[in-house]
Design a protein around this motif. Structure first.
Motif, PDB file in Angstrom:
ATOM      1  N   PHE A 751      43.982  43.556  37.035  1.00 33.00           N
ATOM      2  CA  PHE A 751      44.617  44.074  38.250  1.00 33.00           C
ATOM      3  C   PHE A 751      43.747  43.862  39.494  1.00 33.00           C
ATOM      4  O   PHE A 751      44.196  44.150  40.595  1.00 33.00           O
ATOM      5  N   GLU A 754      43.482  38.485  42.373  1.00 28.02           N
ATOM      6  CA  GLU A 754      44.566  38.174  43.318  1.00 28.02           C
ATOM      7  C   GLU A 754      45.358  36.950  42.897  1.00 28.02           C
ATOM      8  O   GLU A 754      46.532  36.797  43.250  1.00 28.02           O
ATOM      9  N   VAL A 757      48.659  37.928  40.949  1.00 24.47           N
ATOM     10  CA  VAL A 757      49.433  39.068  41.445  1.00 24.47           C
ATOM     11  C   VAL A 757      50.905  38.934  41.092  1.00 24.47           C
ATOM     12  O   VAL A 757      51.558  39.885  40.629  1.00 24.47           O
ATOM     13  N   ASN A 758      51.462  37.757  41.297  1.00 24.30           N
ATOM     14  CA  ASN A 758      52.898  37.573  41.021  1.00 24.30           C
ATOM     15  C   ASN A 758      53.203  37.762  39.540  1.00 24.30           C
ATOM     16  O   ASN A 758      54.217  38.381  39.166  1.00 24.30           O
ATOM     17  N   CYS A 761      53.143  41.380  38.751  1.00 24.68           N
ATOM     18  CA  CYS A 761      54.397  42.030  39.178  1.00 24.68           C
ATOM     19  C   CYS A 761      55.485  41.823  38.137  1.00 24.68           C
ATOM     20  O   CYS A 761      56.252  42.745  37.821  1.00 24.68           O
ATOM     21  N   TYR A 802      44.596  46.210  42.624  1.00 22.63           N
ATOM     22  CA  TYR A 802      45.860  45.972  43.334  1.00 22.63           C
ATOM     23  C   TYR A 802      47.024  46.735  42.724  1.00 22.63           C
ATOM     24  O   TYR A 802      48.181  46.378  42.955  1.00 22.63           O
ATOM     25  N   ARG A 805      49.403  48.347  45.338  1.00 21.47           N
ATOM     26  CA  ARG A 805      50.025  47.252  46.096  1.00 21.47           C
ATOM     27  C   ARG A 805      51.076  46.539  45.259  1.00 21.47           C
ATOM     28  O   ARG A 805      52.155  46.183  45.764  1.00 21.47           O
ATOM     29  N   LEU A 806      50.782  46.331  43.968  1.00 25.44           N
ATOM     30  CA  LEU A 806      51.738  45.644  43.099  1.00 25.44           C
ATOM     31  C   LEU A 806      53.046  46.416  42.999  1.00 25.44           C
ATOM     32  O   LEU A 806      54.144  45.834  43.091  1.00 25.44           O
ATOM     33  N   CYS A 809      54.891  46.294  46.444  1.00 30.51           N
ATOM     34  CA  CYS A 809      55.453  44.961  46.695  1.00 30.51           C
ATOM     35  C   CYS A 809      56.636  44.678  45.780  1.00 30.51           C
ATOM     36  O   CYS A 809      57.648  44.092  46.200  1.00 30.51           O
ATOM     37  N   LEU A 810      56.491  45.077  44.505  1.00 26.79           N
ATOM     38  CA  LEU A 810      57.590  44.860  43.565  1.00 26.79           C
ATOM     39  C   LEU A 810      58.829  45.618  44.010  1.00 26.79           C
ATOM     40  O   LEU A 810      59.939  45.061  44.019  1.00 26.79           O
TER      41      LEU A 810
END
Length: 1296
Positions: A751, A754, A757-758, A761, A802, A805-806, A809-810
């Protein structure tokens, strides 16, 4: 003459007899008498001598032998003179009394004289017998008796050597056995027995026994005698001889003898032997013959017969056929009967069981008898079990074991229960140290229990779970308690444990008793066997270690219960991986290596599920013993060997599994280097997707763990190329977060990357989709290393990854797309559960813009799905209830979100009952108003306070509820009307708090008392005091609580405004009087919160100048006087003062304080607080009972001169003790109260929201009025103590 008192002829040499024989042969007796040996010899040698004379002479000689002088002379000068005449007389006289006298004299001389005399007697008597000249007349019988008596002498052990013709003697004796005379047979048998005892080999010294030439004829004769005789003496002699023959292995069939050994004895009548062997075999005859002695009433005969059987069966010459014949002839039945009749006492028990043990070798034949005899064996076991180290304990247990195992179902339920009790008692006494037990017996006890467990009776209606558990426990404890451990004993004990555990899974395995058995065995393994194995492995034999490992393995193989998984966790938590390789280093055998790896594979099956240990099982034969060698295998190219891929998968599984439990089989740098080499050398196979995704997932998880550990402790060198390959695995969807367990360190490192990240998610979305709200997977302090909401919540709540943030963003991505409602709901549910588990996660979600995401969704969505909207409301509620005020700085975002919620959920039409969704929104805006008191969300709060729809809704609900009157009490929180009213009252409370915080000068608080135009609504959210009083009076308990806090808050605001601006009250006296009546009536309400709030309101109302000036309220108020009188009586009542009781008096104490603080107290106060009442209160109170309210009351009494000097002294002492107590307990207090935080899970209900808001209201309610209030904390107590002392110093002279 042979006995002389007067002697006529005297020569120079001494006295001579009347016959003139030499004086040396004439021996003096006593009183001048003498015996002439020549005359005595002549008398005995003459067969025609009168028996009277012979008897008299023998009698006189016997008497003379008792004279020392006579005996000394005879033995010194003529020891052998009387041997020949005595033997001759014995062979010639038929008279039995004379024969008895002769035998007595022979034995007396043999015992007194030199051993040569006895030997000569034996030689002469045996010659006479063996010559056969006497036939089988009475003299022959007398000679036999005398010979037997001589051979029985203990003086000389080689008498048999002086028998000149042993063969002739035995031949004559064997001939005598043919005679029907019981007396002759008895004497013959005794002589043969003594000869057999004294002489074990023949005279030739060739090593053969003297009786062999006469076998088997003599055997048949002996058996025939034993069968036919009814004389117990004959039986005893016959049994003794047969026993001696059995000991010498001569008691065998004719075919076992070599006839060539008998060729030298031609005089032996072979025809008789042939006739003796015709018909029945010897063993059949023996079996029939032994039955009589076995049932004899003479215990000596019976014991002798048992001893004969034992030695016969113990003989090496006894064949299985002979034993089987004895069983078929019912000898076993006779033995069981002897056991029963002996009342299970030794020596019968010992000998019977020994013989039965030999008979049991005839397995098939003996089984039928054993089934009948089991009822006798169990009581026998009860007896021998009570005797420490009884010699037949083991034999008895073996017999019982053979019956249970060989004849299933033959033992009845009652017999099983009795047997189990005996066995458990044996094990208990052994484990407690009360009774010793040899290893063989212990092994048999365990074996019998195993047989019981496997028997049909045990697996039927009879449940033996508890006895089996008790027996297993005692057996294990007994094995571990002995200093010198026996390997076979321990292995058998472990075998019992395995069978007991298997029994707990048989049949109805969910039976409570079997579950208890299973749990008890696992506890035994955890608490005793596992520590013993781990701590003592360096000094343990390999067989014992293997036995323990096999036991643990057998438990793991039965992975049908949660207990097995828990046991697997116990093994792993004990450092099992390191321990396994320690064992491989200590024991080099292949069996240990195979057992270790197979056990590890079963552990993987139990812990990782889905047959995860299969790679280890497949590669077990090729895996090395050293972890370093494992890493060497891992760092090779898979194509180098056909067996290498399976070995590498096994190594990878071992390293991955050990890492989950924080075990390092090698240095982390070394493991990482080998893993990187494995990735780089086999990258083609991975990138071509020829490798199982589960293997890739475990590879990624292990790699990320090593990298994460490196970041935590030190900087390690790593391959960027290998890292890129790992990221490729993840981004190519070869890594599945949900398919394998993962360490928290590993997850955190992932986690933090970077580059993926996708992909993360996507993995989070997969988790949210699969998350089941019904599963209880929230494990606080998770040790399972499984990905769940708890793990994600901990990640999201920290700043070094992250995670937050994940999720934000998701959610933002899903909200922007169409047709994603299901995924949105899944994500929101997980976020709600995360916040429920770890409220700190809300902080990070807010910092990463969760509010902005919600606002975006509000703007993009024209129509709301009810489910989605509810999930959004939960997220909003949790965020507002958990984050710090400074995090909620983006006020304009929350204004938009709040306006959208109110627009969507608050009805514009007048309704008095709100939907659950509307109540939820009211709860949220109440929370926003509460937040505004801490300088957060002020603009949002203003939008709420002046929202016309909200104001209209509040007025409508209050008006409708007030109009119900007394019927309102039936509308509690369980009804729609009551629930709506509670939420509206809560909203009003927080609105009043918010108005005071953000618009302190905007509101004229007296407008809440009365309005010039009652029909004109307020310009903001508000409920007037008279409406609150009406709701307070008629409402249900919960409505009373919320309304009392709202009214108290309004009274505080009004009092502050009046006091600070010196204003006059704008309401009428009648308004105040009606309000006072309601408040006074609730001072005694059973809910302390309501009573306290009303008393505080009443104290403020009593202090308003307008009421005091225009009415004689206090002097005429009987209700106030009743309150104070009730309080003084209660506080002065003996044995009633306690902390809870004093708390119940708090409302009255507050009113008393208020009355005492007035410039002019009511006249009746002094009569109520008279000297006796105050003294009674002081006597009833202790230092531990004091509260700040009581101290304030005492201080006001002091100011008003109500206290006497003695009372002041008593209070002074009490306060000193109280202060000392507070200081001593001060270390336990002083921690600041944490603010109340409440988060909702996805499966919330409105009661949770209501409860949380009430908790908020009660926690921050304003309860101070002026400089006093009710507090119980130590700081307030100390302040009040100091104030009392200060007041005492200033006003001391004024006290009466």
């Amino acid at each position: 003459m042979y006995w002389c008192s007067d002697v006529d002829d005297v020569d120079d040499d001494g006295f001579s007899c009347s016959q003139g024989h030499r004086s040396s042969l004439n021996l003096q007796t006593h009183e001048g008498a003498s015996i002439c040996l020549v005359c005595f010899s002549n008398l005995l040698s003459n067969p025609l001598s009168p028996t009277v004379h012979v008897s008299y002479a023998l009698s006189m000689l016997s008497r003379s032998l008792s004279i020392p002088l006579f005996l000394q002379s005879l033995l010194k000068f003529h020891p052998h003179f009387l041997v020949s005449p005595l033997v001759a007389a014995l062979s010639s006289f038929h008279d039995e009394p004379i024969a008895a006298q002769l035998t007595h004299l022979v034995l007396a001389l043999s015992a007194s004289a030199d051993p040569s005399v006895c030997r000569e007697f034996v030689a002469r008597v045996s010659d006479r017998v063996s010559s056969g000249a006497l036939g089988w007349t009475s003299p022959q019988l007398h000679m036999l008796h005398c010979l037997g008596a001589l051979l029985n002498c203990e003086k000389d052990n080689d008498l048999h050597a002086h028998i000149k013709d042993m063969c002739s003697l035995i031949s004559v004796l064997v001939t005598g056995l043919h005679l029907p005379s019981e007396e002759i047979r008895g004497e013959v048998l005794f002589v043969l027995y003594k000869l057999s005892v004294l002489q074990s080999t023949s005279a030739e010294g060739d090593g053969s026994d003297m009786l062999i030439p006469f076998c088997p004829q003599i055997l048949y004769l002996l058996v025939d005698v034993l069968m036919k005789t009814q004389n117990d003496d004959v039986r005893l002699n016959c049994i003794a001889l047969l026993t001696m023959l059995a000991r010498r292995h001569l008691l065998r069939e004719e075919c076992a003898y070599d006839t060539s050994n008998m060729s030298s004895y031609e005089g032996f009548n072979s025809k008789e032997t042939e006739e003796g062997t015709k018909g029945t075999s010897l063993v059949n005859l023996f079996a029939e013959a032994i039955k009589g002695p076995l049932l004899s009433s003479d215990s000596k005969v019976q014991i002798g017969a048992l001893d004969l059987l034992f030695h016969y069966l113990s003989s090496v010459s006894t064949s299985g056929y002979q034993i089987r014949v004895l069983v078929e002839e019912n000898i076993a039945d006779y033995l069981f009967e002897i056991l029963r009749l002996s009342e299970y006492k030794d020596p019968a028990v010992k000998m019977c069981l020994q013989v039965l043990g030999h008979l049991s070798t005839a397995e098939e034949t003996f089984k039928l008898r054993l089934v009948v005899g089991i009822s006798t064996l169990i009581p026998a076991l009860r007896y021998v079990a009570e005797v420490p180290f009884h010699p037949v304990q083991c034999e008895t247990l073996k017999l019982i074991y053979e019956c249970i195992s060989g004849c299933p179902g033959s033992v009845s339920t009652s017999q099983l229960e009795e047997l189990i009790q005996v066995l458990i008692r044996m094990l208990r006494k052994h484990s407690d140290g009360d009774m010793g037990m040899i290893p063989e017996t212990f092994i048999m006890v365990c074996s019998v229990f195993v047989a019981l467990i496997r028997s049909p009776s045990c697996n039927g209606a009879l449940d033996l779970s508890k006895p089996i558990e008790e027996a297993t426990t005692h057996a294990i404890l007994a094995c571990l308690s002995v200093s010198e451990r026996n390997i076979n004993q321990i292995l058998q004990c472990l075998y019992l444990l395995k069978e007991a555990y298997a029994y707990s899974h048989d049949g109805n395995s969910i039976n409570s008793s079997k579950l208890e058995l299973r749990s008890g065995i696992l506890d035994l393994c955890r608490s005793h066997l596992l520590p013993w194995l781990v701590l003592g492995i360096n000094e343990m034999e390999e067989d014992i270690a293997l036995g323990l490992l096999e036991t643990f393995h057998s438990i793991l193989l039965l992975h049908s219960s949660t207990n097995t998984t828990e046991f697997a966790e116990t093994l792993i938590s004990s450092g099992w991986f390191s321990f396994s390789y320690e064992c491989l280093g200590l024991f080099t055998g292949d069996s240990m290596k195979n057992r270790i790896y197979l056990l590890l594979s079963s552990l993987m099956d139990s812990l990782l599920q889905d047959d995860s240990g299969q790679p280890i099982r497949e590669a077990a034969l090729h895996l090395p013993r050293d972890p370093i060698d494992l890493l060497f295998l891992l760092g090779q190219r898979s194509t180098n060997s056909l067996d290498l891929p399976s070995c590498q998968y096994a190594v990878l599984l071992i390293m991955y599994s050990s890492s989950l439990y924080d075990e390092r089989l090698a240095d982390e740098k070394l493991i990482l280097a080998s893993l990187e080499q494995y990735i780089l050398l086999n990258r083609v196979d991975f990138l071509n997707q020829t490798t199982n995704n589960l293997i890739v997932t475990r590879l990624v998880n292990l790699y990320s763990l090593l990298r994460g550990l490196g970041n935590m402790s030190y900087q390690i060198h790593y391959s960027r190329e290998a890292e890129e390959i790992i990221f490729q695995f993840i981004n190519n969807d070869e890594w599945d977060l949900l398919s394998a367990r993962i360490h928290k360190v590993s997850l955190k490192w992932l986690f933090q990357q970077e580059n993926i990240v996708n992909s993360l998610c996507h993995q989070i979305l997969k988790f949210c989709r699969s998350y089941n709200l019904e599963e209880a997977d929230i494990v606080i302090g998770n040790n399972n290393q499984t990905i769940n909401v708890q793990t994600l919540a901990e990640l999201v709540s920290t700043e070094d990854n992250y995670g937050a943030r994940l999720f934000v963003c998701l959610l933002a991505h899903l909200l922007e797309e169409e047709g994603q409602e299901h995924d949105i709901i899944c994500v929101l549910n997980v976020m709600a559960t995360m916040v429920h588990v770890c409220p700190a996660a809300c902080e990070q979600l807010s910092l990463h813009g969760i509010a902005k995401t919600i606002r975006t969704w509000c703007h993009l969505s024209n129509t709301f799905s009810k489910t989605t909207y509810t999930c959004i409301l939960i997220l909003v509620f949790n965020t507002l209830g958990s984050v710090h005020p400074e995090t909620l700085s983006a006020d304009q975002i929350w204004v938009a979100v709040t306006m959208k919620m109110m627009e969507y959920s608050i009805p514009s039409k007048k309704v008095d009952i709100l939907s659950e969704e509307s109540l939820f929104v009211i709860g949220i805006i109440s929370l926003i108003l509460h937040r505004s008191t801490t300088k957060a969300l002020e603009e949002t709060s203003k939008a709420i306070l002046f929202n016309t729809c909200i104001i209209s809704m509040v007025n409508t609900v209050v008006c409708a509820s007030s109009s119900k009157g007394p019927a309102l009490v039936d509308h509690d929180e369980g009804t729609s009307t009551g629930e709506t009213l509670i939420f509206v009252l809560l909203l009003h409370y927080f609105a009043v708090k918010s108005l005071h915080a953000i618009l302190p000068e905007f509101v004229d608080w007296q407008n809440f008392l009365v309005s010039t135009n009652p029909s004109e609504p307020l310009a903001f959210i508000g409920i007037r005091c008279h409406d609150l009083c009406r709701l307070l009076h008629f409402g249900s308990p919960v409505i009373k609580i919320v309304a009392s806090y709202s009214l108290l808050e309004l009274f505080n605001r009004i009092s502050d405004q009046i006091n600070s601006n010196n204003e006059e009250l704008k309401c009428t006296i009648g308004y105040l009087m009606s309000t006072r009546s309601i408040l006074e009536g609730l001072v005694f309400y059973n809910d302390l919160r309501v009573a306290t709030n009303c008393s505080l309101c009443l104290t403020m109302l009593l202090g308003w100048e307008k009421l005091r000036k225009e009415t004689n309220l206090l002097d005429e108020s009987s209700w106030c006087r009743l309150i104070i009188e009730e309080m003084t009586v209660s506080l002065a009542a003996p044995a009633l003062a306690s902390q809870s009781f004093l708390n119940s008096q708090r409302p009255a104490v507050l009113i008393a304080i208020a009355l005492l603080k007035l410039r002019k107290s009511p006249q009746w106060m002094r009569s109520v607080f008279d000297n006796s009442s105050i003294s009674g209160m002081l006597e009833n109170l202790t230092a531990s009972d004091l509260s700040s309210e009581i101290l304030i009351l005492f201080r006001e009494l002091l100011k008003s001169n109500f206290l006497s000097t003695e009372q002041i002294a008593t209070i002074n002492q009490m306060l000193q003790e109280c202060r000392k107590r507070v200081y001593s307990n001060n270390a336990q207090e002083g921690l600041p109260n944490e603010p109340i935080k409440k988060v909702l899970s996805a499966s919330y209900d409105m009661g949770d929201i209501c409860e949380y808001l009430i908790d908020l209201m009660t926690s921050d309610a304003y309860i101070n009025t002026g400089s006093w209030g009710f507090h119980t904390d130590s700081k307030k107590l100390l302040e009040e103590i100091e104030l009392f002392f200060s007041t005492l110093t200033v006003d001391g002279d004024s006290c009466r």
